[in-house]
Enzyme design. Structure first.
Site, PDB file in Angstrom:
ATOM      1  N   ARG A   1       0.865  -1.178   0.000  1.00 29.36           N
ATOM      2  CA  ARG A   1       0.000   0.000   0.000  1.00 29.36           C
ATOM      3  C   ARG A   1       0.904   1.230   0.000  1.00 29.36           C
ATOM      4  O   ARG A   1       2.058   1.166   0.391  1.00 29.36           O
ATOM      5  CB  ARG A   1      -0.909   0.019   1.234  1.00 29.36           C
ATOM      6  CG  ARG A   1      -1.838  -1.191   1.345  1.00 29.36           C
ATOM      7  CD  ARG A   1      -2.672  -1.103   2.618  1.00 29.36           C
ATOM      8  NE  ARG A   1      -3.616  -2.216   2.760  1.00 29.36           N
ATOM      9  CZ  ARG A   1      -3.374  -3.344   3.396  1.00 29.36           C
ATOM     10  NH1 ARG A   1      -2.185  -3.528   3.984  1.00 29.36           N
ATOM     11  NH2 ARG A   1      -4.285  -4.298   3.466  1.00 29.36           N
TER      12      ARG A   1
ATOM     13  N   ARG B   1      -0.693  -2.689  -6.734  1.00 29.02           N
ATOM     14  CA  ARG B   1      -0.917  -3.727  -5.715  1.00 29.02           C
ATOM     15  C   ARG B   1      -1.920  -4.771  -6.227  1.00 29.02           C
ATOM     16  O   ARG B   1      -1.715  -5.972  -6.061  1.00 29.02           O
ATOM     17  CB  ARG B   1      -1.416  -3.064  -4.426  1.00 29.02           C
ATOM     18  CG  ARG B   1      -1.818  -4.044  -3.306  1.00 29.02           C
ATOM     19  CD  ARG B   1      -2.158  -3.244  -2.053  1.00 29.02           C
ATOM     20  NE  ARG B   1      -3.026  -3.954  -1.131  1.00 29.02           N
ATOM     21  CZ  ARG B   1      -2.589  -4.739  -0.151  1.00 29.02           C
ATOM     22  NH1 ARG B   1      -1.288  -4.936   0.011  1.00 29.02           N
ATOM     23  NH2 ARG B   1      -3.446  -5.331   0.664  1.00 29.02           N
TER      24      ARG B   1
ATOM     25  N   TYR C   1      -9.824 -11.359  -6.429  1.00 25.66           N
ATOM     26  CA  TYR C   1      -8.889 -11.418  -7.560  1.00 25.66           C
ATOM     27  C   TYR C   1      -9.179 -12.587  -8.493  1.00 25.66           C
ATOM     28  O   TYR C   1      -8.720 -12.588  -9.636  1.00 25.66           O
ATOM     29  CB  TYR C   1      -7.444 -11.477  -7.047  1.00 25.66           C
ATOM     30  CG  TYR C   1      -7.053 -10.217  -6.309  1.00 25.66           C
ATOM     31  CD1 TYR C   1      -6.881  -9.018  -6.993  1.00 25.66           C
ATOM     32  CD2 TYR C   1      -6.898 -10.211  -4.926  1.00 25.66           C
ATOM     33  CE1 TYR C   1      -6.565  -7.851  -6.322  1.00 25.66           C
ATOM     34  CE2 TYR C   1      -6.579  -9.050  -4.246  1.00 25.66           C
ATOM     35  CZ  TYR C   1      -6.411  -7.875  -4.946  1.00 25.66           C
ATOM     36  OH  TYR C   1      -6.098  -6.717  -4.289  1.00 25.66           O
TER      37      TYR C   1
ATOM     38  N   HIS D   1      -4.432  -9.387   4.262  1.00 21.72           N
ATOM     39  CA  HIS D   1      -5.883  -9.376   4.377  1.00 21.72           C
ATOM     40  C   HIS D   1      -6.331 -10.182   5.597  1.00 21.72           C
ATOM     41  O   HIS D   1      -5.814 -11.274   5.846  1.00 21.72           O
ATOM     42  CB  HIS D   1      -6.525  -9.988   3.126  1.00 21.72           C
ATOM     43  CG  HIS D   1      -6.441  -9.110   1.920  1.00 21.72           C
ATOM     44  ND1 HIS D   1      -6.628  -9.566   0.632  1.00 21.72           N
ATOM     45  CD2 HIS D   1      -6.191  -7.779   1.806  1.00 21.72           C
ATOM     46  CE1 HIS D   1      -6.501  -8.572  -0.217  1.00 21.72           C
ATOM     47  NE2 HIS D   1      -6.232  -7.475   0.470  1.00 21.72           N
TER      48      HIS D   1
ATOM     49  N   HIS E   1      -2.668   2.066  -6.239  1.00 23.76           N
ATOM     50  CA  HIS E   1      -3.255   0.816  -5.753  1.00 23.76           C
ATOM     51  C   HIS E   1      -3.444  -0.194  -6.885  1.00 23.76           C
ATOM     52  O   HIS E   1      -3.551  -1.400  -6.630  1.00 23.76           O
ATOM     53  CB  HIS E   1      -4.584   1.089  -5.052  1.00 23.76           C
ATOM     54  CG  HIS E   1      -4.834   0.199  -3.876  1.00 23.76           C
ATOM     55  ND1 HIS E   1      -4.071   0.239  -2.732  1.00 23.76           N
ATOM     56  CD2 HIS E   1      -5.750  -0.786  -3.672  1.00 23.76           C
ATOM     57  CE1 HIS E   1      -4.509  -0.666  -1.871  1.00 23.76           C
ATOM     58  NE2 HIS E   1      -5.528  -1.306  -2.424  1.00 23.76           N
TER      59      HIS E   1
ATOM     60  N   LYS F   1      -2.086  -1.829   7.471  1.00 21.68           N
ATOM     61  CA  LYS F   1      -3.506  -1.604   7.733  1.00 21.68           C
ATOM     62  C   LYS F   1      -3.991  -2.589   8.791  1.00 21.68           C
ATOM     63  O   LYS F   1      -3.678  -3.770   8.734  1.00 21.68           O
ATOM     64  CB  LYS F   1      -4.307  -1.792   6.445  1.00 21.68           C
ATOM     65  CG  LYS F   1      -5.771  -1.402   6.567  1.00 21.68           C
ATOM     66  CD  LYS F   1      -6.466  -1.487   5.240  1.00 21.68           C
ATOM     67  CE  LYS F   1      -7.923  -1.059   5.349  1.00 21.68           C
ATOM     68  NZ  LYS F   1      -8.620  -1.125   4.036  1.00 21.68           N
TER      69      LYS F   1
END
Length: 370
Positions: free
Chosen positions: A227, A320, A352, A343, A317, A252
């Site tokens: 990120r 990524r 994805y 995640h 982004h 995050k």
């Protein structure tokens, strides 16, 4: 065509929209036709008044003239603007409550962005109620706020959830009682597919810059699926070249994680380090010891897009997203990709599979068997 980067801002307590683009006489003259447009030297951008239909107006104005990247644009609540409802200014009691709520969140290590968003949302709700004593606020007040303020102004589902979360957190943890509005249903979050670049496009973007630092920053985002904030917070000691690992601290969700880093990107990092000699952060701005700014990094990408001739409104982004998708297409297990991206839920990573060429191209249309 050139790209204009659009983002929302508050300037002198007024909602505004910033337009950033490389100098172009024709684009400058078009911007000057917008009522209230002003050049902001300190921001190096044009500022125009905010309105709910500003994006559609700008799309019409620059149609065929420039690409608009509004990925950093957010719908704003203008505290000075009223639409049938005049919000009262915050009272001393409300300000004191907001300060106590902020301290409570900070003591529990909420992120600064969450603290800011929750405090602003709660302040807006207090002002809507006319600064009513929180002890007297009921579910009916929140339901009225939802109907007469959020829905009437057509604010987004994300904004609606933000306000509800902020209000419920305040009442459950500060006043020790639940505020459960029965008339408010949680909005469904729109399911948006990630944007993915081809490997050829990624190669063109990463190779566009001669500047070693610019090339390394963009390359590292793609090479490790970072990120933007994760890249800018990196320090030289986060690189373990012997093990071939990169440590990401407090990403995050305040999670640490390790991602593999190849010899190819390590060589690029060594070259950049020898040339830049950073003091604290791996990538620093003009002032030694201070991290590179997010705005400057965005301009690095914009310049790379101009040089590579890619016309799509690419954001950082996207690199990524492309990293994750290309890993999936090369056969990497989805569970490993989840770990690499940091995640919490596998459902987040599963998105994805919907954009992977490897998955989709294996599906044969029934038309082909006719």
């Amino acid at each position: 065509m050139k790209t204009i980067f659009i983002k929302s801002a508050i300037i002198q307590k007024k909602a505004a929209v910033l337009l950033e683009f490389a100098f172009d006489h024709e684009l400058k003259e078009l911007v000057k036709t917008i009522p209230g447009a002003k050049w902001k030297t300190d921001l190096k951008a044009w500022a125009v008044p905010y309105s709910d239909d500003i994006i559609s107006n700008l799309l019409n104005l620059f149609k065929g003239k420039a690409w608009l990247d509004y990925s950093n644009f957010k719908k704003l609540v203008d505290p000075e603007e009223s639409q049938n409802i005049k919000l009262a200014p915050s009272s001393a009691h409300s300000l004191a409550e907001l300060e106590r709520f902020t301290d409570w969140m900070r003591n529990r290590r909420y992120s600064e962005s969450t603290i800011k968003n929750y405090t602003q949302s709660l302040s807006l709700f207090f002002r809507f109620t006319g600064n009513k004593n929180p002890e007297e606020i009921t579910n009916a007040d929140l339901e009225l706020f939802h109907k007469d303020y959020i829905l009437s102004r057509n604010y987004s589902a994300a904004f609606q959830s933000l306000v509800i979360n902020a209000v419920k957190l305040y009442f459950s943890n500060r006043l020790k009682r639940k505020l459960e509005p029965i008339e408010i249903e949680r909005p469904k979050t729109p399911r948006l597919l990630p944007h993915v670049l081809s490997k050829e496009e990624v190669k063109a973007i990463l190779g566009a810059h001669q500047n070693i630092k610019h090339r390394t920053m963009l390359s590292l985002i793609y090479a490790c699926g970072l990120r933007r904030s994760e890249l800018l917070n990196l320090k030289p000691q986060d690189i373990d070249s012997k093990r071939g690992m990169l440590r990401i601290n407090q990403g995050k969700g305040k999670k640490d994680r390790l991602v593999p880093i190849s010899e190819k990107i390590l060589e690029l990092l060594r070259e950049c380090y020898k040339y830049e000699k950073p003091k604290v952060y791996l990538f620093e701005g003009q002032v030694a010891g201070e991290k590179y700014s997010e705005g400057s990094l965005q301009k690095v990408l914009k310049s790379a897009l101009d040089k590579s001739g890619i016309k799509r409104p690419v954001t950082l982004h996207w690199l990524r997203h492309s990293y994750a998708t290309h890993l999936l297409e090369s056969g990497t297990d989805l569970r490993y990709i989840q770990e690499l991206l940091g995640h919490n839920s596998s459902k987040t990573t599963e998105i994805y599979t919907h954009v992977s060429q490897r998955s989709l191209q294996q599906i044969r249309s029934p038309f082909d068997s006719l």
